[in-house]
Structures are given as structure tokens and as C-alpha cells.
Design an enzyme around this catalytic site. Structure first.
Site, PDB file in Angstrom:
ATOM      1  N   VAL A 214       5.594 -15.522  41.818  1.00  0.00           N
ATOM      2  CA  VAL A 214       5.166 -14.286  42.245  1.00  0.00           C
ATOM      3  C   VAL A 214       5.837 -13.884  43.706  1.00  0.00           C
ATOM      4  O   VAL A 214       6.633 -12.695  44.004  1.00  0.00           O
ATOM      5  CB  VAL A 214       3.630 -13.849  42.687  1.00  0.00           C
ATOM      6  CG1 VAL A 214       3.296 -12.985  43.469  1.00  0.00           C
ATOM      7  CG2 VAL A 214       2.736 -14.179  41.314  1.00  0.00           C
TER       8      VAL A 214
ATOM      9  N   LEU B  93       6.874 -18.097  49.100  1.00  0.00           N
ATOM     10  CA  LEU B  93       5.736 -17.528  49.774  1.00  0.00           C
ATOM     11  C   LEU B  93       4.565 -18.358  49.070  1.00  0.00           C
ATOM     12  O   LEU B  93       4.315 -18.398  47.901  1.00  0.00           O
ATOM     13  CB  LEU B  93       5.532 -16.313  49.875  1.00  0.00           C
ATOM     14  CG  LEU B  93       6.356 -15.311  50.732  1.00  0.00           C
ATOM     15  CD1 LEU B  93       6.211 -13.911  50.565  1.00  0.00           C
ATOM     16  CD2 LEU B  93       6.546 -15.738  52.012  1.00  0.00           C
TER      17      LEU B  93
ATOM     18  N   LYS C 156       8.464 -15.824  35.228  1.00  0.00           N
ATOM     19  CA  LYS C 156       7.246 -15.259  34.999  1.00  0.00           C
ATOM     20  C   LYS C 156       6.683 -14.777  33.455  1.00  0.00           C
ATOM     21  O   LYS C 156       5.755 -14.295  33.362  1.00  0.00           O
ATOM     22  CB  LYS C 156       7.517 -13.725  35.755  1.00  0.00           C
ATOM     23  CG  LYS C 156       7.897 -13.701  37.000  1.00  0.00           C
ATOM     24  CD  LYS C 156       8.110 -12.331  37.747  1.00  0.00           C
ATOM     25  CE  LYS C 156       8.839 -12.176  39.110  1.00  0.00           C
ATOM     26  NZ  LYS C 156      10.001 -12.992  38.924  1.00  0.00           N
TER      27      LYS C 156
ATOM     28  N   GLU D 198      19.657  -5.540  41.237  1.00  0.00           N
ATOM     29  CA  GLU D 198      20.360  -6.379  40.132  1.00  0.00           C
ATOM     30  C   GLU D 198      21.415  -5.303  39.654  1.00  0.00           C
ATOM     31  O   GLU D 198      21.766  -4.418  40.407  1.00  0.00           O
ATOM     32  CB  GLU D 198      19.361  -6.178  38.904  1.00  0.00           C
ATOM     33  CG  GLU D 198      18.171  -6.980  38.812  1.00  0.00           C
ATOM     34  CD  GLU D 198      18.444  -8.482  38.851  1.00  0.00           C
ATOM     35  OE1 GLU D 198      17.644  -9.262  39.508  1.00  0.00           O
ATOM     36  OE2 GLU D 198      19.340  -8.906  38.043  1.00  0.00           O
TER      37      GLU D 198
ATOM     38  N   GLU E  69       4.145 -21.713  41.310  1.00  0.00           N
ATOM     39  CA  GLU E  69       4.070 -20.729  42.686  1.00  0.00           C
ATOM     40  C   GLU E  69       5.048 -19.855  42.716  1.00  0.00           C
ATOM     41  O   GLU E  69       4.824 -18.600  43.221  1.00  0.00           O
ATOM     42  CB  GLU E  69       4.013 -21.753  43.843  1.00  0.00           C
ATOM     43  CG  GLU E  69       4.010 -21.536  45.403  1.00  0.00           C
ATOM     44  CD  GLU E  69       2.618 -20.389  45.572  1.00  0.00           C
ATOM     45  OE1 GLU E  69       1.680 -21.356  45.940  1.00  0.00           O
ATOM     46  OE2 GLU E  69       2.452 -19.277  45.502  1.00  0.00           O
TER      47      GLU E  69
ATOM     48  N   THR F 214      14.853 -20.330  34.148  1.00  0.00           N
ATOM     49  CA  THR F 214      15.473 -19.342  33.489  1.00  0.00           C
ATOM     50  C   THR F 214      14.248 -17.874  33.777  1.00  0.00           C
ATOM     51  O   THR F 214      13.329 -18.099  34.296  1.00  0.00           O
ATOM     52  CB  THR F 214      15.557 -19.388  31.822  1.00  0.00           C
ATOM     53  OG1 THR F 214      14.146 -19.540  31.467  1.00  0.00           O
ATOM     54  CG2 THR F 214      16.164 -20.683  31.622  1.00  0.00           C
TER      55      THR F 214
ATOM     56  N   ASP G 106       9.513  -5.701  37.147  1.00  0.00           N
ATOM     57  CA  ASP G 106       9.207  -6.875  37.858  1.00  0.00           C
ATOM     58  C   ASP G 106       7.813  -7.018  38.673  1.00  0.00           C
ATOM     59  O   ASP G 106       7.144  -7.972  38.411  1.00  0.00           O
ATOM     60  CB  ASP G 106      10.477  -7.245  38.680  1.00  0.00           C
ATOM     61  CG  ASP G 106      10.341  -8.640  39.266  1.00  0.00           C
ATOM     62  OD1 ASP G 106      10.298  -9.491  38.441  1.00  0.00           O
ATOM     63  OD2 ASP G 106      10.327  -8.727  40.438  1.00  0.00           O
TER      64      ASP G 106
ATOM     65  N   GLY H 132      15.128 -14.711  46.583  1.00  0.00           N
ATOM     66  CA  GLY H 132      16.531 -15.194  46.970  1.00  0.00           C
ATOM     67  C   GLY H 132      16.418 -16.625  46.449  1.00  0.00           C
ATOM     68  O   GLY H 132      15.323 -17.312  46.361  1.00  0.00           O
TER      69      GLY H 132
ATOM     70  N   LYS I 115       4.097  -9.669  38.211  1.00  0.00           N
ATOM     71  CA  LYS I 115       3.792 -10.152  39.394  1.00  0.00           C
ATOM     72  C   LYS I 115       2.113  -9.659  39.392  1.00  0.00           C
ATOM     73  O   LYS I 115       1.376 -10.461  39.895  1.00  0.00           O
ATOM     74  CB  LYS I 115       4.245  -9.938  40.687  1.00  0.00           C
ATOM     75  CG  LYS I 115       5.642 -10.555  40.623  1.00  0.00           C
ATOM     76  CD  LYS I 115       6.420 -10.340  41.831  1.00  0.00           C
ATOM     77  CE  LYS I 115       7.978 -10.883  41.751  1.00  0.00           C
ATOM     78  NZ  LYS I 115       8.798 -10.596  43.114  1.00  0.00           N
TER      79      LYS I 115
ATOM     80  N   GLY J 127      24.206  -6.119  47.678  1.00  0.00           N
ATOM     81  CA  GLY J 127      23.802  -7.412  46.657  1.00  0.00           C
ATOM     82  C   GLY J 127      22.295  -7.670  46.580  1.00  0.00           C
ATOM     83  O   GLY J 127      21.848  -8.612  45.855  1.00  0.00           O
TER      84      GLY J 127
END
Length: 818
Positions: free
Chosen positions: A605, A609, A575, A663, A602, A551, A674, A795, A678, A660
Site C-alpha cells: 500500500v 510507510l 498487490k 509510468e 506491508e 513482481t 493502482d 520508489g 490499494k 520520471g
């Protein structure tokens, strides 16, 4: 001058005014056998006779014998009358209910006569039920049902009897002659449809539009009968529209304005009654304005006249704050802004359709919604802004609640959707192809699912076409995680429970992931986080337990400390814990170091990756972080990678939204929040004790648009602010640079920032494409040449990969073979 002589004769009978009973007044009756059928707004001569409306026998078969002489002066050079525009015009629209019968039409005429505006333009619908009757004629004829003939006779009788009750004299004669002419034409057309078994859209539009023609003619006669100079308008001669889809047209304002001026120069008057709903294409083919067509007609004509106001007359006192059938305390709203009316309409309230509002918005023309049956009610005013009696704006308050019934939710999801450009476009192109109306769209922030609402009656067609479009993806399937892990890596991974905000599914032996949605419907129970955790923690047969939080909920993140303290491992892309209150973060990290439970994050962020892992590896091997800088948002990466040449910022944002990438409300991406989270996570990981409020963020949302009522309003107004970013881009391009939206952790100065930065064209950040993320670590070891990590950073698929990597890493920590 014209002289008219007529007589009615029948073999064996003679009738004259003197032969009428003394107690019966002669009535002037117009018969239909007029040989000439001119458009009813022009002068015409009809044959008339005198009969008694009380004494006429049904067996009387009149023959009409007439002698007509006409002496009409011809004006070979008429002066062109200039069309006046502006506040002197008021526009009224009366719907079918208002025009339901002769008494209601008289009432409409009274309202028009009581309007003290200098000039009045009135738009009318067909009489109540007539449009349905006309469509029924088409359907019967197409089905080769001969009852269309009697149904057409019923249409004729409805208008004939209404006209006899409303008008008399030459106007009555003219109307009945035209009515009979129209009915004869319709009978011939319907016969052709009957033979062919099919009606084209143009045929249908032409037939259906007659109801408006007849009601406009009758009302104009009634108004003129009361001494007011009044003409009627067939708006097919004036209003030109371009069909854009099966249920929508766009007005051609320029051509319509030119035609209106020509029409008015030949038909000047202080009052005009016009047909609603109908119009013409640029090729002069009759068409309709589709849904809410008469309202749309009134708004378009109001814009063409630049009228003082447009009044929509209906059968309710105005716009309610909620559906009074569902909320007994609902009240009439005195005022609404255009935007409020727009939003309420979209979400099911009985307000004007948004396209009706657009034409009047251009000229700030207010729309008044009033009750034709309750003139004492002031109605609801829809205008640019709404103010209370003290003049204070009310835009910030909730005006009303709206609901939409009988909707279906369609959810399209799959790991193959994540980070794949054009997936949303493919979905909605398919929806468009079946003509379905999308009411609402929601996309998961992980980009792996799209949910949208359509009318329930359209959902099967949507489902079937989506099944066809995504046939290959559906058949391709995915490898089972559990079977592969057990066979190849000796890891027995079981999902013991799945919970959402409403429902949870629990299992003692493990959930079959191939049908977990089906099982959730069959065996799901009301979600309860305490019971869910107890189910996981209390299972004594499974030695290692991990809770995976997928979530973005801060309340869920607040439980991490307790879960870790109970010995439950935590893996998450959420996050909120690591970027939330500093004391909560430090408390979790301290517990993590003191216990044997593990906390992996992991995917917080860079999705899949290896950002956190790389940073921890550098620190654990003794390297010192000097600076971390990167493009952390896939959305903003895409926007600035495409913000080039002459493209405007708003254009690229709209493109990203349509594809798409953003948001549902692009402000969530453009605000930089956002990216800021990070930056905080990386800063804390590197040893800085910072709060979110310590990070300055350069928002890309223009200050005046931060409080826009909706994403649609924001997107609509965003082009007004394109200049500032265009200027920054030009300055950068002149210097051989590009713009990038980055987050920075500056360990030297013990600070962080989120900002729009310029980079030279040969810089790694300038080489990005698509929605890639890129992060540069400058350390004592990598000082001259920073360590670069680059790839898709958003994604569902890559995020799931990051989460799964953490689960496997946890398994190896717990003794699984490597």
C-alpha cells in the site's frame, strides 16, 4: 532582342559548317569560357560555335571570338503575381535513385508530364551517389589528400555527360556554364579546406548541397524541353530553418511562406522543380535538413502550398507490413494513418521519418509512397484516418511489424535513485550531451531503475559519460545487509536463489550479492518456477525459508497459497494477491491464521510507510475503523501538488513524465487502477468483502483518449481536455480549496471509492509537497483528530525498506533476538 555572332579559330586551322562531312550533322556545342555567370534560372548569353562531335580532334585548342548586341526592354514596374494555393498543386519528390542517370531523369520528366494536376511542384535529390561523392571531397580535402582534385573532376564529368545526353541549345549552354562556374568555386573552397585541414559545418553544407542544385536545373530543362512552362528553384532562397541540434532543424513556416510568395511573384509557372535537402538559416547561411532531408523538403513545401497531396517516389511499391527480407509473406499496405506511419518509422520500418509527416498533418495533406520503376503499383497512402473498402475504420488492427537491429540496452539502477527528483533528467541530459539517439525508454514501477535503448555504435560514449556523471554515487556504495545483520543482530540471512522471467540463479550455500549479476550470466539457467521453489523448499540445512516476490505479476501471486501450505513464508510488495479475486484472498488469510507460516505485505500500500502495520495495530488493540482516506499515489500527489496557478493539467502531466514520476504510459497512473487496488487491500484488511469491480473509480483519462494508440498520441491530445480540470480547479480555488486524488474506505457505509476530491487549504491533505503520500485513519479512538501517516510512498529505496522491514519482522517472529 539579342543578336549573337561567333567563330572558332585556331592557328593553322579553319573550320566552318560547310567543311563538315556531308554524312555528319553539326552538333551545337557550348564551351565553358563564358565570362558572365548569372544564376541559371535567369537569362544569359553564351558564346557558341559549330563543330563536329565526330570529327573534333583532341589537339584542337579553340579560342572564342564573339560579338554581342543586346536590346532588352526594361520593365520598371512589374506586376506582382499572386501565389495560388490549395488542391491545384501536387507535390512530387524524387530521390537519388530516381535521378540516378540520364534515362532515369527522362523517366522522372515523363511522370511529371503525365500528372494532370493544374500545377506541379517537384522536389529532387542529388543524382545517385553524388551526395556521398561531395562528402568524400570534404573528407579528402580535410585530410590533405590531393586526390580531391580528381574526385571533383569526376563530379564534373558525371553531370556534364548527363547534361549532354538530356538537353541542348541555350539550356545546355547555360547549364554547362553554370556547372563550370560552380566547379571552379568548389575547387577554390576545397583548396582552402585543404590548407586549413578543417571544414566548418556551413562550408560542408554549402559544398554538399550542389548535387541538388545541378539535378534540379537539369530536370527543369528536360521538362521545359517537352513544352511545359517550368522554372527551377534554389530552395535556399525560400526555405528557412532554425537548427535545434546537430542532426535536426525546425522550419520557420512564416518566414518561408513570405519568401515563397516573393519568389513566385518573380518566377510564376505551372511547374517548378526545386532542390531537396538544402535550406538556409535566418541569417541566410546555407544549411541542410539533415536526415531524410529531401522528404522533409517535400512535406514542408506541400504544407506551404497547402497542396492536394505529396507523392514520395522511391524504388519500392509502398510500405510493407514487415521487412520482406525477413518475412517472405510481407505485403504492401494500401493505407496507413499518420500515427501508424509515425510509430512504424520509430521502430525501424522503412517509412517516412516522423518529422516528415508533421508538416502535412497540419493540413490533412495525404502522402503517397510510390515506385518510380513500377507505375502500375498504386503505392501506400498515408493520411489522417484509414478505412477499408466498406468505409469501416481499421485503426484497431495491427498493420505491420518493425524491428530495429544493432541496438544496445543501457540499464541504470540503484537504491539511491528511488524517489530522488531529477535522476531521469540527469541520465537523459547526459545521453543528449553525447548526441546519442534514444530509441526506447523503460522505467521500473519502483523507480529504482531506468532502462533505455541506443544504437550499438553509441553505447560506449553513453556508458563513459554516465560513469562520469554518477561517479560519486557509484563510489559511495551501500552497506552489506548480510554482514551487518550477522554481526550486530545474530541473523544469518542468505539468498539461496534469484529468478526472473527468463533466467534463474541457484545456490546451495548462498549467493554473493556483490556480484550476483555477474554470477547470473556465468551460472544462470533457464527460469523454471517449479524447480526454483523445489530448490528453496528442499534445502534441509536452512531451517526457515521465505520467498520474496518483487513482481507485479498475478500469476506469481496465485502460487502464494501453495507456498504457504508447504511451510514457505511469503513477503511481497505485489498487490495482485490481496486485491485479486476475493475467494483467493480469503483462502490465503484463512491458511495464514491456521498455520505457522507468515505472510507479510506491508509494501503493497504505502511502500515503506507503515500503513498495514498501523491498521493491524489499531484493529488488534480493539479500535474500530470508521474511515480510511488518503493520497495513495506518489505520481498523482506530485501532479496535483503542482497543478496550481495558470498551469494546465497536460503541462503538469508532461512535466511529471519527463521527470520520471509516471509510468511510461501516464494513463496507467491517471486511470486510478493502482489506487483502487490499494483501497481494496485496506478495505479487506478492515473486514469488508469487496471486489475490485465494487469500487467506483473516477478516471482522469478522458474517455476519447482511453484507446489512444500510444502514450505519445495520448500526450499529444491531452491538452484538448485541459478545460474540464481547469474549471474544477478554479471552482475549488474560489472556495479556498485544493484538488486531491484520493482513495476512500467508508466502513460506516461498507463501501470504497477512488475520486477527485476538494479539501480546504488548512486540511492536512492540502499541505502535501513533492510526491508524498498521506493517509488518515478515522476510528472510534481517533474520531475528532484522525491518525495521520505521511511520507514518500513510492520508489525503489522506500519500497525495499518496507520489504526488508517485513523480513526482519519475520526473523523476530522466528526467534531472532530483538
Amino acid at each position: 532582342m539579342a543578336s549573337l555572332y561567333s567563330a572558332i579559330s585556331n592557328p593553322g586551322h579553319s573550320l566552318s559548317p560547310s567543311a563538315l562531312p556531308h554524312d555528319t550533322k553539326p552538333k551545337k556545342i557550348c564551351y565553358y569560357q563564358c565570362p558572365t555567370f548569372l544564376p541559371p534560372h535567369r537569362s544569359r548569353i553564351c558564346r557558341m560555335g559549330f563543330v563536329s562531335g565526330l570529327e573534333r580532334k583532341k589537339t584542337l585548342k579553340p579560342r572564342i571570338i564573339s560579338s554581342v548586341t543586346v536590346d532588352t526592354p526594361v520593365n520598371t514596374s512589374p506586376e506582382k503575381v499572386q501565389l495560388p494555393k490549395g488542391d491545384t498543386w501536387s507535390v512530387h519528390k524524387f530521390g537519388g535513385t530516381c535521378m540516378g542517370n540520364s534515362e532515369r531523369i527522362k523517366n522522372v520528366a515523363k511522370i511529371i508530364l503525365s500528372d494532370d494536376s493544374e500545377r506541379k511542384f517537384v522536389v529532387v535529390s542529388a543524382m545517385s551517389k553524388v551526395t556521398d561523392m561531395m562528402y568524400d571531397l570534404i573528407n579528402k580535402a580535410q585530410s590533405r589528400d590531393e586526390s580531391y582534385i580528381s574526385a571533383l573532376d569526376a563530379v564534373l564529368e558525371k553531370h556534364r555527360s548527363t547534361a549532354l545526353d538530356l538537353i541542348d541549345g541555350d539550356d545546355l549552354c547555360s547549364f554547362l556554364a553554370q556547372l563550370q562556374h560552380d566547379i571552379s568555386n568548389l575547387k577554390a573552397m576545397l583548396r582552402a579546406i585543404y590548407i586549413a585541414g578543417h571544414a566548418t559545418e556551413s562550408f560542408t553544407d554549402f559544398v554538399v548541397g550542389h548535387g541538388e542544385l545541378w539535378s534540379a536545373q537539369m530536370l527543369s530543362c528536360v521538362v521545359r524541353k517537352n513544352g511545359v512552362d517550368c522554372n527551377w528553384m534554389d530552395t535556399r532562397e525560400v526555405l528557412i530553418v532554425n537548427p535545434t541540434s546537430s542532426n535536426q532543424v525546425d522550419p520557420d513556416f512564416k518566414e518561408s511562406e513570405e519568401r515563397l510568395e516573393k519568389w513566385y511573384s518573380k518566377n510564376p509557372s505551372k511547374a517548378i522543380v526545386a532542390t531537396g535537402f538544402i535550406a538556409s538559416t535566418p541569417q541566410n547561411i546555407p544549411t541542410t535538413l539533415k536526415r531524410d532531408g529531401s522528404d522533409f523538403s517535400a512535406a514542408i513545401m506541400g504544407a506551404l502550398f497547402k497542396a492536394g497531396q505529396v507523392t514520395i517516389w522511391t524504388d519500392v511499391d509502398g510500405v510493407y507490413s514487415a521487412d520482406p527480407r525477413k518475412v517472405s509473406e510481407a505485403v504492401i499496405l494500401k493505407t496507413l494513418s499518420y500515427q501508424e506511419a509515425w510509430e512504424m518509422s520509430y521502430f525501424g520500418a522503412n517509412v517516412l521519418h516522423p518529422r516528415t509527416i508533421i508538416p502535412v498533418m497540419r493540413y490533412d495533406i495525404p502522402i503517397i509512397i510510390r515506385n518510380v520503376f513500377n507505375l502500375a503499383a498504386p503505392g501506400t497512402k498515408i493520411c489522417r484516418s484509414t478505412e477499408d473498402e466498406e468505409g469501416q475504420g481499421l485503426e484497431s488492427f495491427v498493420k505491420g511489424f518493425a524491428t530495429i537491429d544493432n541496438l544496445a540496452l543501457v540499464n541504470v539502477e540503484g537504491t539511491g535513485m528511488a524517489g530522488v527528483p531529477g535522476t531521469a533528467s540527469t541520465i537523459f541530459n547526459a545521453v543528449k550531451d553525447v548526441g546519442a539517439n534514444v530509441i526506447m525508454i523503460s522505467q521500473a514501477s519502483s523507480e529504482h531503475s531506468v532502462c533505455f535503448a541506443v544504437p550499438e555504435k553509441e553505447v560506449n560514449a553513453v556508458f563513459e559519460l554516465l560513469q562520469s556523471r554518477f561517479h560519486e554515487a557509484l563510489n559511495a556504495g551501500r552497506l552489506s545487509q548480510a554482514a551487518t545483520l550477522k554481526e550486530e543482530f545474530n541473523i544469518d540471512l542468505r539468498v539461496m536463489g534469484i529468478t526472473g522471467s527468463r533466467t534463474m540463479l541457484l545456490s546451495e550455500a548462498g549467493i554473493d550479492l556483490s556480484r550476483w549479476r555477474e554470477l547470473q550470466k556465468e551460472k544462470g539457467v533457464v527460469a523454471d518456477m517449479d524447480k526454483f521453489v523445489q530448490h528453496v523448499h528442499g534445502n534441509q540445512f536452512i531451517p526457515n525459508k521465505v520467498l520474496v516476490d518483487c513482481t507485479a505479476d498475478s500469476s506469481i501471486a496465485s502460487h502464494y497459497y501453495d507456498w504457504l501450505r508447504k511451510g514457505i513464508h511469503v513477503v511481497t510488495p505485489n498487490k495482485k494477491a490481496n486485491s485479486g479475486p476475493l475467494d483467493q484472498y480469503l483462502k490465503i488469510r484463512a491458511l495464514q491464521r491456521q498455520s505457522y507460516t507468515h505472510y507479510f505485505y506491508e509494501a503493497t500500500v504505502g511502500a515503506g510507510l507503515p500503513i498495514i502495520n498501523t491498521l493491524q495495530g489499531l484493529l488488534e488493540t480493539g479500535d474500530k475503523i470508521l474511515r480510511i482516506e488518503g493520497v495513495f499515489s506518489g505520481t498523482l500527489s506530485y501532479i496535483f501538488n503542482n497543478f496550481i496557478g495558470r498551469r494546465t493539467f497536460s503541462e503538469v502531466v508532461a512535466e511529471a513524465k519527463h521527470a520520471g514520476y509516471t509510468e511510461p504510459d501516464p494513463r496507467d497512473d491517471l486511470s486510478g487502477t493502482d489506487v483502487c487496488r490499494k483501497v481494496i487491500i485496506l478495505a479487506r484488511e478492515s473486514g469488508l468483502k469487496l471486489e475490485l469491480s465494487d469500487i467506483p473509480v473516477e478516471s482522469l483519462v478522458p474517455e476519447p483518449l482511453k484507446d489512444s494508440a500510444s502514450a505519445e498520441e495520448f500526450m499529444q491530445k491531452l491538452p484538448q481536455f485541459d478545460h474540464d480540470l481547469a474549471k474544477k480547479r478554479q471552482i475549488a480555488e474560489d472556495a479556498g480549496q485544493v484538488l486531491r486524488y484520493v482513495g476512500v474506505v467508508d466502513m460506516v457505509n461498507q463501501e470504497g471509492a477512488v475520486k477527485l476530491q476538494t479539501y480546504k487549504n488548512d486540511h492536512p491533505f492540502a499541505q502535501l509537497s513533492g510526491a508524498d503520500n498521506i493517509i488518515a485513519f478515522t476510528t472510534t479512538r481517533y474520531k475528532d483528530q484522525p491518525l495521520i501517516v505521511r511520507g514518500p510512498g513510492a520508489g525503489a529505496e522506500v519500497t525495499a525498506g518496507g520489504v526488508f522491514s517485513d523480513i526482519l519482522r519475520l526473523a523476530s517472529y522466528l526467534g531472532a533476538p530483538s
